[in-house]
Design a protein around this motif. Sequence first.
Motif, mmCIF file in Angstrom:
data_model
loop_
_atom_site.group_PDB
_atom_site.id
_atom_site.type_symbol
_atom_site.label_atom_id
_atom_site.label_comp_id
_atom_site.label_asym_id
_atom_site.label_seq_id
_atom_site.Cartn_x
_atom_site.Cartn_y
_atom_site.Cartn_z
ATOM 1 N N VAL A 1 0.854 -1.193 0.000
ATOM 2 C CA VAL A 1 0.000 0.000 0.000
ATOM 3 C C VAL A 1 0.888 1.241 0.000
ATOM 4 N N GLY A 2 0.729 2.059 -1.047
ATOM 5 C CA GLY A 2 1.488 3.316 -1.133
ATOM 6 C C GLY A 2 0.819 4.261 -2.105
ATOM 7 N N THR A 3 -0.049 5.111 -1.618
ATOM 8 C CA THR A 3 -0.806 6.017 -2.491
ATOM 9 C C THR A 3 -0.160 7.394 -2.605
ATOM 10 N N LYS A 4 0.967 7.616 -1.930
ATOM 11 C CA LYS A 4 1.672 8.891 -2.057
ATOM 12 C C LYS A 4 2.291 8.996 -3.447
ATOM 13 N N LYS A 5 2.397 10.204 -3.931
ATOM 14 C CA LYS A 5 2.943 10.435 -5.277
ATOM 15 C C LYS A 5 4.335 9.839 -5.428
ATOM 16 N N GLN A 6 5.158 9.976 -4.380
ATOM 17 C CA GLN A 6 6.540 9.494 -4.451
ATOM 18 C C GLN A 6 6.628 7.973 -4.481
ATOM 19 N N ALA A 7 5.588 7.296 -3.971
ATOM 20 C CA ALA A 7 5.657 5.838 -3.794
ATOM 21 C C ALA A 7 4.938 5.044 -4.878
ATOM 22 N N LYS A 8 4.056 5.672 -5.649
ATOM 23 C CA LYS A 8 3.189 4.942 -6.576
ATOM 24 C C LYS A 8 3.949 4.041 -7.539
ATOM 25 N N GLU A 9 4.856 4.607 -8.294
ATOM 26 C CA GLU A 9 5.560 3.830 -9.310
ATOM 27 C C GLU A 9 6.435 2.749 -8.693
ATOM 28 N N ILE A 10 7.100 3.080 -7.600
ATOM 29 C CA ILE A 10 7.999 2.131 -6.940
ATOM 30 C C ILE A 10 7.218 0.932 -6.420
ATOM 31 N N VAL A 11 6.113 1.197 -5.736
ATOM 32 C CA VAL A 11 5.297 0.128 -5.159
ATOM 33 C C VAL A 11 4.697 -0.754 -6.259
#
Length: 290
Positions: A72-82
């Motif tokens: 779970v990662g809905t932050k802009k910085q985390a979306k692509e990585i997750v």
Amino acid sequence: MENNTSLQQQLLEAGVHFGHLRKKWNPKMLPYIFAEKKGIHIIDLNKTTESLQEAAAALKQIAKSGKKVMFVGTKKQAKEIVTECARKVNMPFVTERWLGGMLTNFNTVRKSVKQMQSIEKMLNDGTFDSITKKERLTLSRERDKKEKVLGGIAQLGRVPAALFIVDIGHEHIALAEAKRLGITTFGMVDTNCDPNKVDFAIPANDDATKSIAIIVNYVTAAIAEGLAERQAAKEEDVEDTGTDENEKKAARLQAEAESEAARGRGEKVKGTSQPKRRIPNSGPRRTGAR
């Protein structure tokens, strides 16, 4: 020790040690804070390394047992990585928006997923060729909307065994649902959050892309290792089963061969008996004078 030093160096270069401003800190993070510099808390990377390795070992065991871990990662910085890391190990993920009740009301969410898959199937196999262009466009938009939110959990048949969360403060709804269902939780915890809210807290900077990437990639590698061990164990079991069956078959064929040889020599084979001679029935006897 060298591995730990190398890992700490990588965490340092990625900026994992940078926390929030002192005025935003959560006092429960005190054990994980190394120092304060220019009003910013510095996270103790020794604690981060220990927590990260402990969390990775637990996630490896979960993956080895065949259970699912939801990212779970809905932050802009985390979306692509997750998204990228979850797809590598074929695990469910949520990167757009956490729908309320995604876990606590899982059956209803599954209905929406099945509806999305049904529309997808009908659009691809030409079932909707007979409907108007406007209706096809409406269905396509509905499918795209559902795919954006539910695409990451389309293959999830039941509630996952664990959640890995980037920024437990931002994903508080997901965390609350997991706690309510007794699901094991793992999370990146910055200096402004309460580490006691998750089962496995990883003290780290959850705002920088590099920091998120190194933590998520590390746990993904542990999950991949667990899956590889599970696959190897399965193949070994199959080989053992095949060997046992071959041995049983060989023993059976040998027993049959010995039995045939014994019959050829005219010996009585153990467990067998000579067939009884059948006397034909001559019919009822006639009595009395003709």
